[in-house]
Scaffold this active site. Structure first.
Site, PDB file in Angstrom:
ATOM      1  CG  ASP A   8     -52.693  -2.920 -25.135  1.00 59.24           C
ATOM      2  OD1 ASP A   8     -52.739  -2.629 -26.346  1.00 59.24           O
ATOM      3  OD2 ASP A   8     -51.748  -3.560 -24.632  1.00 59.24           O
ATOM      4  CD  GLU A  67     -52.413   0.096 -29.428  1.00 65.62           C
ATOM      5  OE1 GLU A  67     -51.663   0.845 -28.780  1.00 65.62           O
ATOM      6  OE2 GLU A  67     -52.166  -1.101 -29.636  1.00 65.62           O
ATOM      7  CG  ASP A 139     -50.291  -6.837 -22.030  1.00 66.75           C
ATOM      8  OD1 ASP A 139     -50.208  -6.593 -23.239  1.00 66.75           O
ATOM      9  OD2 ASP A 139     -49.701  -7.790 -21.478  1.00 66.75           O
TER      10      ASP A 139
END
Length: 174
Positions: A8, A67, A139
């Site tokens: 992420d 992502e 996160d």
């Protein structure tokens, strides 16, 4: 069993999560956050690169899910996010990892069942799916969700003989 790294990306905090995917599902391996501090952007990008490279060297994953950048209200923030994402991708590419990209909606859909899930719902489902008793940092749980999404996508491709297909932006390239 395949060791999968989920990332992420962020220019201040980059979450990472590792899961081992096999015939019986996924199991938790590790997760955490790479904190870049508040220095100049080039130094923060170097910290992302080095942090991801260290995670790869320590655990030895063979594939990575990351992502995709979404267009935020603030174009400057989106650009910084894209640069942090690039630093993580280069670290994985240098190590020879297979890399797949997923939108936030794809990750939420794979883990929670709805693309409209919030971060706390994702965190709770990650805990449930991996049997965690402690909440990972947001996160890190997002990164674990990306790893789970990648595991689910890979497992759905293998029975169809598409395991060597390259995923780009949600589309298969054979």
């Amino acid at each position: 069993m395949t060791l999968i790294l989920g990332i992420d990306p962020g220019s201040r905090i980059t979450g990472y999560g590792l899961v081992r995917a096999g015939a019986r599902g996924c199991e938790y391996v590790a997760s955490g956050c790479i904190r870049t501090g508040s220095g100049a952007l080039p130094e923060r990008l170097r910290a992302v690169f080095r942090g991801v490279a260290e995670v790869i060297q320590t655990y030895g994953p063979v594939t990575m899910g990351i992502e995709q950048v979404f267009m935020a209200r603030n174009a400057d923030s989106a650009l910084k996010l894209g640069q942090a994402r690039g630093a993580a991708i280069v670290a994985a590419a240098e190590a020879g990892l297979e890399i797949a990209e997923y939108t936030a909606t794809q990750v939420k859909q794979a883990v929670v069942g709805t693309g409209a899930a919030d971060k706390q719902q994702v965190q709770m489902m990650v805990m449930h799916l991996l049997g965690l008793v402690q909440k990972p940092q947001i996160d890190a749980s997002d990164a674990l969700a990306i790893a789970l999404c990648h595991a689910h996508t890979r497992s759905s491709l293998i029975p169809h003989g598409l395991s060597s297909a390259k995923r780009r932006g949600g589309r298969l390239r054979l």
